[in-house]
Design a protein around this motif. Structure first.
Motif, mmCIF file in Angstrom:
data_model
loop_
_atom_site.group_PDB
_atom_site.id
_atom_site.type_symbol
_atom_site.label_atom_id
_atom_site.label_comp_id
_atom_site.label_asym_id
_atom_site.label_seq_id
_atom_site.Cartn_x
_atom_site.Cartn_y
_atom_site.Cartn_z
ATOM 1 N N ARG A 231 -27.347 43.376 15.660
ATOM 2 C CA ARG A 231 -27.301 44.691 14.997
ATOM 3 C C ARG A 231 -25.988 44.864 14.236
ATOM 4 N N ASP A 234 -26.211 43.069 10.962
ATOM 5 C CA ASP A 234 -26.993 43.836 9.978
ATOM 6 C C ASP A 234 -26.160 44.921 9.315
ATOM 7 N N ASP A 235 -25.176 45.456 10.055
ATOM 8 C CA ASP A 235 -24.332 46.544 9.534
ATOM 9 C C ASP A 235 -23.061 46.034 8.860
ATOM 10 N N ASP A 237 -20.349 45.201 6.404
ATOM 11 C CA ASP A 237 -20.118 45.814 5.100
ATOM 12 C C ASP A 237 -19.239 44.953 4.188
ATOM 13 N N ARG A 243 -22.912 38.065 5.040
ATOM 14 C CA ARG A 243 -23.869 38.654 5.989
ATOM 15 C C ARG A 243 -25.147 37.809 6.043
#
Length: 421
Positions: A231, A234-235, A237, A243
């Motif tokens: 998770r 996925d976040d 930045d 990513r």
């Protein structure tokens, strides 16, 4: 036959004395002071004095020089004269012998450890060694160059090499010291087969250095931790391509270097397989990775193709190079995972742990997918074919499994052998 022209100056019955040599005064023309048995001192008008010997060999008169005084003393000149007379007694021309020895010394000087190490690195690079393998070899050997780099490789002894390695060990870089010894051993073996060294002295030092207890790379290994990690990715930045690399790594769990150096030409999306060439693999053997539907979907999210860069994950500085080897670990640090919690390599431990815990996959199939080499070549070849179908199913199951972990779903594992209460 020894001999030569007569010299105008003669010495006493026992030859020259050290005082006579020292007090010899230069004249307008060069002159000779004879010692004995054909040895004489040639005194130049400049005052420079040379020890020489006239002799005949093969019907020709020759002159052999032993060096300059005072670098060569009277006693040393007499010893060199005796050596020359012994060669003549054996039918060997001392002047030709001196020339051969000079050539040997020149070759020895050019065959230094560093020059041969550079040759060996160029050789393995030409043979297709993985770029990271070549880079590591250069880095390791460069650490030993200050100590033995300029030494003729044939003259380096085991104690001399050990002393150089101990300097590295003294900095508490135990693993590095051992890896340098291994790299040195490869250089010595190359020197042996290329006829420039007689033995591998690094091999004599096995067990001489401190061997640290193996420290496994940091990795999360529980379902709960894995879900939180996925998770967090996925976040992320940071750079979108970083990513994407982390997301793909979770599904394929190859070594980070194998992912960074991945090229478009290695992927067959119709057959759903990624074939990593042998030179890019740790063990030098080509490795095939079955691609799950999720892995193929992630690949489809990469916005560039081979016309932009041959690499899936090119460097920001150069499209002809892959991303830095620190990029993925730096991203994990940015996500809040300390280096003792999770590394890019840790995805392999995560997959190995959870897949084995499932109890539904043959451990050998898991090992094959991790590209852990089997020492038995026949068994290794057999395993490649035997477990391919199972590995395809396993990789799809793995992707489905980590998708569930990402969503926070509870994974229920059957408890065989227990009756309901």
């Amino acid at each position: 036959m020894l001999g030569g022209p007569s010299v105008p100056e003669t010495s006493g019955k026992n030859g020259l004395s050290a005082i006579a040599v020292k007090n010899a005064k230069p004249r307008d023309k060069a002159f000779k002071l004879s010692d004995r048995d054909g040895l004489y001192l040639l005194v130049k008008p400049s005052g420079v004095r040379y020890w020489r010997m006239n002799y005949r060999f093969g019907g020709q008169q020759r002159t052999l020089s032993f060096g300059r005084w005072p670098e060569i003393t009277l006693g040393e000149a007499r010893d060199l004269l005796l050596d020359a007379r012994r060669l003549l007694a054996k039918g060997i021309d001392p002047l030709e012998q001196a020339r051969l020895e000079k050539i040997e010394q020149s070759l020895a000087a050019s065959n230094t450890f560093q020059s041969i190490a550079d040759e060996w690195i160029a050789k393995i690079e030409t043979e297709g060694a993985a770029p990271m393998t070549v880079k590591k070899a250069r880095w390791l050997l460069a650490k030993i160059y200050p100590s033995i780099g300029k030494r003729p490789i044939a003259e380096i002894s085991a104690p001399e090499l050990l002393l150089a390695l101990k300097k590295v060990e003294a900095t508490k870089r135990y693993d590095t010291a051992n890896r340098i010894r291994t790299a040195c051993s490869q250089v010595f073996r190359y020197a042996i087969v290329s006829a420039r060294a007689g033995r591998d002295v690094a091999a004599d030092l096995r067990g001489a250095l401190i061997t640290p207890k193996t420290k496994h790379r940091a990795a999360v290994t529980t379902s709960k931790e894995a879900g939180a990690l996925l998770r967090a990715i996925d976040d992320y930045d940071g750079m979108p391509l970083t990513r994407t690399a982390l997301r793909l790594l979770a599904h394929v769990f190859v070594r980070p270097g194998e992912l960074r150096w991945a090229e478009w030409k290695e992927f067959d999306l119709e057959r759903k397989v990624w074939t990593i060439p042998g030179p890019k693999m740790k063990m030098g053997v080509a490795h095939s990775v079955p691609l799950s539907a999720q892995a193929i979907e992630i690949l489809g999210e990469i916005e560039h193709d081979a016309s932009y860069s041959s690499y899936l994950f090119p460097s920001l500085r150069s499209l002809s190079r892959p991303m830095s080897d620190n990029t993925l670990n730096a991203a994990l640090r940015r996500l809040g995972f300390a280096k003792d919690q999770m590394t890019a390599h840790g995805f392999r431990a995560l997959a190995a742990t959870l897949l084995n815990e499932m109890g539904i996959w043959n451990p050998d199939a898991i090992e094959r997918q991790l590209a852990h080499a089997d020492g038995n070549s026949i068994r290794r070849a057999y395993a490649r074919g035997q477990y391919w179908s199972e590995r395809e199913r396993m990789m799809q199951h793995w992707s489905d499994h980590i998708d569930q972990l990402r969503s926070g779903a509870e994974i229920i594992r059957p408890r065989f052998g227990h009756s309901a209460s």
